[in-house]
Design a protein around this motif. Structure first.
Motif, short mmCIF file in Angstrom:
data_model
loop_
_atom_site.label_atom_id
_atom_site.label_comp_id
_atom_site.label_asym_id
_atom_site.label_seq_id
_atom_site.Cartn_x
_atom_site.Cartn_y
_atom_site.Cartn_z
N ALA A 1 0.83 -1.21 0.00
CA ALA A 1 0.00 0.00 0.00
C ALA A 1 0.86 1.26 0.00
O ALA A 1 1.91 1.31 0.66
CB ALA A 1 -0.92 0.00 1.20
N PRO A 2 0.45 2.30 -0.73
CA PRO A 2 1.20 3.56 -0.73
C PRO A 2 1.36 4.15 0.67
O PRO A 2 2.41 4.74 0.98
CB PRO A 2 0.34 4.47 -1.62
N ARG A 3 0.34 4.00 1.51
CA ARG A 3 0.42 4.54 2.87
C ARG A 3 1.55 3.85 3.65
O ARG A 3 2.27 4.50 4.41
CB ARG A 3 -0.92 4.34 3.59
N THR A 4 1.70 2.55 3.44
CA THR A 4 2.78 1.83 4.12
C THR A 4 4.14 2.32 3.67
O THR A 4 5.05 2.52 4.48
CB THR A 4 2.65 0.32 3.86
N GLN A 5 4.29 2.55 2.37
CA GLN A 5 5.55 3.06 1.85
C GLN A 5 5.84 4.45 2.38
O GLN A 5 6.99 4.81 2.66
CB GLN A 5 5.54 3.08 0.32
N ALA A 6 4.78 5.24 2.55
CA ALA A 6 4.95 6.59 3.10
C ALA A 6 5.46 6.53 4.53
O ALA A 6 6.29 7.35 4.95
CB ALA A 6 3.63 7.35 3.04
N ILE A 7 4.97 5.56 5.30
CA ILE A 7 5.44 5.38 6.67
C ILE A 7 6.93 5.04 6.66
O ILE A 7 7.73 5.62 7.40
CB ILE A 7 4.64 4.28 7.38
#
Length: 241
Positions: free
Chosen positions: A187-193
């Protein structure tokens, strides 16, 4: 009475999974006997099943844990996250967060304290969170985890003369089953984290357990009232010096 006259036991709340389970395993490796209290302990040797959000159930579990004698090491790990925007955070959610994240820690400390005082030795590690510094959707969680840091500091001041230390750990994003459900690897959100973490990875339960191990060690007696952020550097520039 000296420390050596006691069995080296460690009480770990919420030790059935995630960070708590990794901590229990690390304690075994360090030569201690972990006593786990959690809601589900079917797979935990000697685990004590209890709903730690309930005062009476917690008291019964603590009494059972202490049947084997005093316990001079405590890891207050159990907790709950109840995400919601501030205007939508219900009082029921707040009460649950208070019960598990804060009240339970005080109750456990008070139950073990007589044995620690008698031994002239004690180690208390409270599992706070980086969210204590502020995080969106975390009114109840941040408030209770910040409160846990406040309690830790008070305990350090009051209990140091008895040979008891109290410290807190503030984990950042840690890859547990709960984390993976909320943050799928692709998920993009995970990569952002991950991109926001200076060491460019999410932490593991073992990362936190290693920090707990240090603070539980008898040789860590000159470290008390501190917060150790296990966050890959995410608090740099946020937490006070």
């Amino acid at each position: 009475m000296t420390v050596s006259s006691h069995r080296e036991r460690v009480l770990i709340t919420g030790g059935g999974a995630g960070i708590g389970a990794a901590t229990a395993e690390r304690c075994r490796a360090d030569g201690f006997e972990p006593i786990v209290i959690d809601r589900v302990v079917d797979h935990v040797p000697g685990g004590i099943e209890a709903d730690l959000s309930n005062v009476s159930a917690t008291a019964r579990a603590l009494a059972k844990a202490l049947e084997g004698g005093p316990i001079t090491r405590l890891v207050n790990n159990v907790g709950v996250v109840v995400p919601a925007e501030a205007e939508a955070q219900t009082l029921e959610q707040f009460d649950l967060a208070y019960a598990l994240n804060l009240r339970c820690s005080l109750q456990c400390m008070q139950a073990l304290l007589p044995g620690m005082k008698e031994a002239g030795f004690g180690r208390i590690v409270n599992m706070s969170s980086r969210a204590a510094l502020g995080k969106d959707l975390r009114t109840a969680y941040s408030a209770t985890k910040a409160g846990l840091i406040g309690m830790t500091r008070v305990w350090a001041l009051e209990l140091g003369k008895f040979g008891i230390t109290a410290n807190a750990i503030g984990p950042g994003p840690i890859r547990t089953e709960l984390f993976d459900r909320a943050n799928p690897p692709d998920a993009p959100r995970t990569q952002a984290i991950i991109n926001a973490v200076p060491v460019k990875r999410v932490g593991t339960p073992d990362d936190v357990a290693h920090a707990v191990s240090y603070l539980l060690d008898a040789r860590s007696g000159f470290v008390t009232g501190q917060v150790l952020y296990v966050c890959g550097g995410m608090t740099v520039g946020v937490a006070g010096v």
